[in-house]
Design a protein around this motif. Sequence first.
Motif, PDB file in Angstrom:
ATOM      1  N   UNK A  63       0.753  -1.170   0.014  1.00  0.00           N
ATOM      2  CA  UNK A  63       0.088  -0.005  -0.005  1.00  0.00           C
ATOM      3  C   UNK A  63       0.818   1.252  -0.122  1.00  0.00           C
ATOM      4  N   UNK A  64       1.937   1.369   0.853  1.00  0.00           N
ATOM      5  CA  UNK A  64       2.868   2.380   0.879  1.00  0.00           C
ATOM      6  C   UNK A  64       3.509   2.615  -0.361  1.00  0.00           C
ATOM      7  N   UNK A  65       3.818   1.727  -1.346  1.00  0.00           N
ATOM      8  CA  UNK A  65       4.149   2.187  -2.652  1.00  0.00           C
ATOM      9  C   UNK A  65       3.184   2.046  -3.898  1.00  0.00           C
ATOM     10  N   UNK A 124      -0.970  -5.087  -7.467  1.00  0.00           N
ATOM     11  CA  UNK A 124      -0.538  -6.347  -6.599  1.00  0.00           C
ATOM     12  C   UNK A 124      -1.420  -6.795  -5.420  1.00  0.00           C
ATOM     13  N   UNK A 125      -2.115  -5.910  -4.877  1.00  0.00           N
ATOM     14  CA  UNK A 125      -2.940  -6.138  -3.765  1.00  0.00           C
ATOM     15  C   UNK A 125      -4.055  -6.818  -4.360  1.00  0.00           C
ATOM     16  N   UNK A 155      -7.584 -11.782  -5.072  1.00  0.00           N
ATOM     17  CA  UNK A 155      -8.059 -12.507  -6.116  1.00  0.00           C
ATOM     18  C   UNK A 155      -7.574 -14.001  -6.174  1.00  0.00           C
ATOM     19  N   UNK A 156      -6.276 -13.873  -5.738  1.00  0.00           N
ATOM     20  CA  UNK A 156      -5.533 -15.357  -5.859  1.00  0.00           C
ATOM     21  C   UNK A 156      -5.968 -16.130  -4.686  1.00  0.00           C
ATOM     22  N   UNK A 157      -6.186 -15.413  -3.495  1.00  0.00           N
ATOM     23  CA  UNK A 157      -6.403 -15.944  -2.208  1.00  0.00           C
ATOM     24  C   UNK A 157      -8.176 -16.482  -2.432  1.00  0.00           C
ATOM     25  N   UNK A 159     -11.284   0.033   0.842  1.00  0.00           N
ATOM     26  CA  UNK A 159     -10.932   0.170   2.214  1.00  0.00           C
ATOM     27  C   UNK A 159      -9.440   0.441   2.315  1.00  0.00           C
ATOM     28  N   UNK A 160      -8.763  -0.572   1.634  1.00  0.00           N
ATOM     29  CA  UNK A 160      -7.373  -0.495   1.695  1.00  0.00           C
ATOM     30  C   UNK A 160      -6.581   0.704   1.494  1.00  0.00           C
TER      31      UNK A 160
END
Length: 773
Positions: A528-530, A535-536, A541-543, A751-752
């Motif tokens: 998130x910081x970058x 990617x998040x 999605x992968x999970x 939210x993220x």
Amino acid sequence: MANIDKVAVIGAGTMGAGIAAQVANAGIPVLLLDIVPADATNRNAIAEGALERLKKADPAAFMSRDAARLVTPGNIEDHLAALAECDWIVEAVIERLDIKQSLYAKIEAARKPGSVVSSNTSTIPLSALIGGLPTTFASDFCITHFFNPPRYMRLLELVGGPATRPEALEAVRHFADHRLGKSVVEAKDRPGFIANRLGVYWLQAAVIEAVEMGLDIEDVDAIVGRPMGIPKTGVFGLLDLVGLDLMPHVNASLAAALPAEDPFHALNRPVPLVDKLIAEGYTGRKGKGGFYRVNREAGKRKEAVDLVTGAFRPARKADVEAIAAAGRSLTALLDHDSPHGRYAWRVLGRTLAYAAFLLGDAADEVEAIDEAMRLGYNWKQGPFQLIDKVGVDWLVSRLEREGWAVPPALRLAAGRTFHRIEAGRRQVLGLDGAYHDLVRPEGVVLLDDLKLNRQPVLKNGSAALWDIGDGVACFEFTSKMNSIDSEIMDLLGKSIRRVKKDFKALVIYNEGSNFSAGANLGLALFAANIAAWTEIEQMVTAGQQTYRALKYAPFPVVGAPSGMALGGGCEILLHCDAVQAHAETYVGLVEVGVGLVPGWGGCKEMLSRWSSLGNLPKGPMPAVGKVFETVAVATVAKSAAEAKELLFLRPSDGVTMNRARLLADAKAKALSLVEGYVPPAPPVLTLPGPSGKVALDLAIGSLRRQGKATPHDEVVSGALAEVLTGGDTDVTTPLDEEQVLELERSRFMRLVRHPGTLARIETMLLTGKPLRN
């Protein structure tokens, strides 16, 4: 072997009541008796009062509300006849021989033939307890020494006498193991048995040396903490927890019972500071403080006793850097020429030597003493494991250099270790000088044992897949705190394909302190910081895809959690065909605490479970409301039984009381599902849509106005409400699981990016506590 179907506990003090609660947790009816209080209109007042305290205890004594209903309070004047219905009678009254023996005479007159009677004593020898009593009583009598609190402390010391029937001991051993979840260690009839005899010696050495060296107690607790594999309470924190006022009584009892040549006597001298603290009411956490206190007049400032002046001063952080520098290894710390190093040696050196002195006296087996300290005092390693760590020969040489006695057991082990691994088997040195295989109780299977003689089927830095026999594979998390990251997801996907090809079933299990603390927040915050939003989202999605693949795999999947199973760790269990949970499993979807919503199918699975429950009012809103009230406040079940009430576990899921039996039970459950296995049908959910969201928003707004919810709580709960009510759906249009997963994913991603959520994640990582922003 006789079954134990009903139990009586006589003595409703802290220990007796706690034992009764654990028996009830096992689903066994228990009678809790105590004396009739003087001038009382309620003759059962003491036992009933104890039961009420148990219901309010924190940490909880009962695993469920149903367990509390299995305890029947009474008194020993009116209800002794009921002992005739009991198979096991536990005496847990005051530590006075005359009172115990008077009670035993009454028990003998009331009990049924063959029932087992035991004492929870920690100080009085069995030979003294049965003195003058009939042989029929002696043959059914033993000591069962529980540790406090009985629900959570896994050790039970079992002591039999020459007259005790083997069948009586076996009945108690089996019941304590299988039903109460205890690791049963057989001890000899010696003062203090094993754990307290060594533990009290260790504590006395630690206090005496700290006082005489004038060290700060914060440093002492740090020295005997992490470097020695002892809980972070250390020595002085532990004494505050158990009560300073117990220390003089226990020491006096041991001193009176131990033979003159016992090394304990050299340490058993008064500590004026301890006497002063007790006299002033500083008896520990149960009083107004102990070695540590909270000074409320100084703004709730934490303070610590100065061991030189005896006065309280502001507590400070331990000199961890100096301790770490001295202790690159445990041996380096013990050898370091500094106050920290000298203290470490004078405490641990004495303690390890005393443990070796007890071999052949308190117990004949190294493993009995190690297990007693691991489970009775929560040491990470037992004393003989620590001896192996520093080296037997090094310890003998150092003892000789100090002019201290070298116990025969250390001479016996010279040039060797007490533990070794030979041909894939754990072996322990015996008193005969030979190594013997470490034999686990029948039905106990540990993954750490299996891993000694096999290679993983698949492995990466965060997980491994193991063949555990009979066509069953075991997926193990190995990351820090077993937090779930992209490597776990990747290997889980590969494992599903491998199990489909080569195995019948899959168990998800590990032997960490906790099953999983959830998703790896550190990685999420870094991304998130970058601004790595893509990617998040790919991780979310992968999970979702991996957990769905797990759920619909063509073979049964059984989750086997123990300890915390939070967030993503809970979600993986929600996607298993069945769960075999350790009784002490703490499950919850806690994402709102870090400003997020469950994103790996947790909302979807909980909606499916509550929607299929037949006893809710008709319509979609009752199920939505149940899930919302559970997830919106990050509810965590405090036991496997409570997890069933919250539907984190199904009513059909199994519960294992003994942690050491969990893998074997989970494997058996997985094999029972193999024949005729068919994957579950995908859920179709009817959700209320915008009208349901309005109802939840009203509830959220009310809590906000009452000060029970923060501004960001309102934001996060609003997003959760959107997911649970189905977004813009119409109540007449059912949603499939992909549509609900899309709602989870989109609200998670919204939210993220929110500054309030990023602040919550950062605070949780820095402090371990939720931010109320």
